[in-house]
Design a protein around this motif. Sequence first.
Motif, PDB file in Angstrom:
ATOM      1  N   ASN A 121     -70.374  57.851 -81.934  1.00 43.97           N
ATOM      2  CA  ASN A 121     -69.658  57.764 -80.806  1.00 43.97           C
ATOM      3  C   ASN A 121     -70.457  57.344 -79.504  1.00 43.97           C
ATOM      4  OD1 ASN A 121     -67.415  57.011 -78.923  1.00 43.97           O
ATOM      5  ND2 ASN A 121     -66.199  58.632 -79.765  1.00 43.97           N
TER       6      ASN A 121
ATOM      7  N   ASP B 252     -64.373  64.787 -77.686  1.00 53.24           N
ATOM      8  CA  ASP B 252     -63.593  64.337 -78.383  1.00 53.24           C
ATOM      9  C   ASP B 252     -62.827  63.035 -77.632  1.00 53.24           C
ATOM     10  OD1 ASP B 252     -62.103  65.696 -77.053  1.00 53.24           O
ATOM     11  OD2 ASP B 252     -61.443  66.907 -78.613  1.00 53.24           O
ATOM     12  N   SER B 253     -63.021  63.226 -76.148  1.00 53.27           N
ATOM     13  CA  SER B 253     -62.167  62.229 -75.462  1.00 53.27           C
ATOM     14  C   SER B 253     -62.980  60.903 -75.090  1.00 53.27           C
ATOM     15  CB  SER B 253     -61.801  62.781 -74.054  1.00 53.27           C
ATOM     16  OG  SER B 253     -63.101  63.271 -73.379  1.00 53.27           O
ATOM     17  N   LYS B 254     -64.039  60.941 -75.555  1.00 56.13           N
ATOM     18  CA  LYS B 254     -65.010  59.573 -75.488  1.00 56.13           C
ATOM     19  C   LYS B 254     -64.711  58.665 -76.400  1.00 56.13           C
ATOM     20  CE  LYS B 254     -67.766  61.063 -71.972  1.00 56.13           C
ATOM     21  NZ  LYS B 254     -69.332  61.326 -72.231  1.00 56.13           N
TER      22      LYS B 254
ATOM     23  N   GLN C 147     -60.144  53.721 -77.979  1.00 58.28           N
ATOM     24  CA  GLN C 147     -59.032  54.276 -78.613  1.00 58.28           C
ATOM     25  C   GLN C 147     -59.194  54.383 -80.044  1.00 58.28           C
ATOM     26  OE1 GLN C 147     -55.692  51.395 -77.519  1.00 58.28           O
ATOM     27  NE2 GLN C 147     -55.589  52.253 -75.526  1.00 58.28           N
TER      28      GLN C 147
ATOM     29  N   GLN D 251     -61.260  57.753 -80.617  1.00 53.36           N
ATOM     30  CA  GLN D 251     -60.552  58.655 -80.167  1.00 53.36           C
ATOM     31  C   GLN D 251     -59.371  58.831 -81.084  1.00 53.36           C
ATOM     32  OE1 GLN D 251     -58.877  59.003 -75.964  1.00 53.36           O
ATOM     33  NE2 GLN D 251     -60.745  57.231 -75.268  1.00 53.36           N
ATOM     34  N   GLU D 252     -58.580  58.115 -82.042  1.00 48.96           N
ATOM     35  CA  GLU D 252     -57.493  58.422 -82.732  1.00 48.96           C
ATOM     36  C   GLU D 252     -58.419  58.666 -84.041  1.00 48.96           C
ATOM     37  OE1 GLU D 252     -54.091  58.428 -84.850  1.00 48.96           O
ATOM     38  OE2 GLU D 252     -54.774  58.834 -82.675  1.00 48.96           O
TER      39      GLU D 252
ATOM     40  N   HIS E 200     -61.213  60.458 -84.390  1.00 47.36           N
ATOM     41  CA  HIS E 200     -61.758  61.583 -84.149  1.00 47.36           C
ATOM     42  C   HIS E 200     -60.598  62.577 -84.453  1.00 47.36           C
ATOM     43  CE1 HIS E 200     -62.746  65.411 -82.165  1.00 47.36           C
ATOM     44  NE2 HIS E 200     -63.999  64.939 -82.171  1.00 47.36           N
ATOM     45  N   ARG E 201     -59.298  62.263 -83.797  1.00 48.36           N
ATOM     46  CA  ARG E 201     -58.221  63.028 -84.215  1.00 48.36           C
ATOM     47  C   ARG E 201     -57.703  63.436 -85.689  1.00 48.36           C
ATOM     48  NH1 ARG E 201     -52.738  63.090 -85.308  1.00 48.36           N
ATOM     49  NH2 ARG E 201     -52.874  60.712 -85.434  1.00 48.36           N
TER      50      ARG E 201
ATOM     51  N   ASN F  62     -68.229  64.299 -83.033  1.00 48.72           N
ATOM     52  CA  ASN F  62     -68.888  63.013 -82.622  1.00 48.72           C
ATOM     53  C   ASN F  62     -70.468  63.121 -82.682  1.00 48.72           C
ATOM     54  OD1 ASN F  62     -66.594  61.667 -82.088  1.00 48.72           O
ATOM     55  ND2 ASN F  62     -66.403  62.099 -79.866  1.00 48.72           N
TER      56      ASN F  62
END
Length: 331
Positions: free
Chosen positions: A182, A187-189, A192, A195-196, A198-199, A211
């Motif tokens: 990433n 985790d917000s970097k 989309q 980010q998904e 990562h979740r 990341n």
Amino acid sequence: MIQNDTIITIAVDALGGDDAPRVVLEGVEQALALDSALHILLTGPAEVVEPFAASNTRVEAVSTSEAIAMDEHPAQAVRRKKDSSIVVGCKLVKEGRAQGFFSAGSTGACMAAATLYIGRIRGVARPAIVSVLPAPAGPVVLTDIGANADVKPDYLVQFAQMAAVYAERICGIDAPRIGLLNIGSEDSKGSQLAQEAHRLLAKKLPGFKGNVEGTDLFGGDFDVVVTDGFTGNVVLKTIEGTVSTLFGLLKEALTATTIRKLGASLVMSGLRDLKKTFSADEVGGAPLLGVAGSCIIGHGSSSAHAIASGIAATTACVRAEVPRQIAESID
């Protein structure tokens, strides 16, 4: 784990590579000399494979009448040329006559033939290609490096699962630490998709550690790095190009003057060892994970040594039962 003295049969594409069939035949000879339990099914034109098999007791000729060129559309060529050396090699695995397939031919054709004829492991959405990066702290398994340019978040979860199995079974890494490539560690970097992904990775894989930025690929904090095939391919080729350029510049600098040449003689052995670490000839090829048989795709410019290494890598995947382990992981 299959014992080392158990006979392993590998299908090999005699037409794979820029300098085929010569380097392939030489590579097969080298591979056979290194592994007494290896048996080869050699696919290609009768005039190439039959004389070679006649002089090698552990080689069986499988004559084919067609060839897939590097510049052909992979999927179309695989469907149209059913008697090509690549397609027949994959069919041999599907039929159970061979336990693995190696080719240094068209990457796209190998992927298409393996997916179509060997078939995906049940539950696998998309097969992925991996590459092992020789990091100072230990090998890093990078995936995907070109099989899937467009992905969904759940594909990346499966790529990570499959690469983790490879890291364990082939690289000997216990409980591999998984990272998502990433543009930032938070985790917000990222997009989309990132980010998904990562979740999902955090939710589904206990080994997921977050990341990883490009600058941290070789840092030793991650054993498996997952990304889409477009990004992974760019990363891998950037690394290869950078290494090649740096060694060229280093050689130029060390041989610029007589005094430097004298100094270079003192470190040349170490530099050769370092260059060998990054050489594709030692790796032999990139495994295609997610198909129901061991499949290794070699580089088009493979030397005989690279061919032998690729066959050895295919045999290692068979002995480690990587496809079965992936099936259990996905299930």
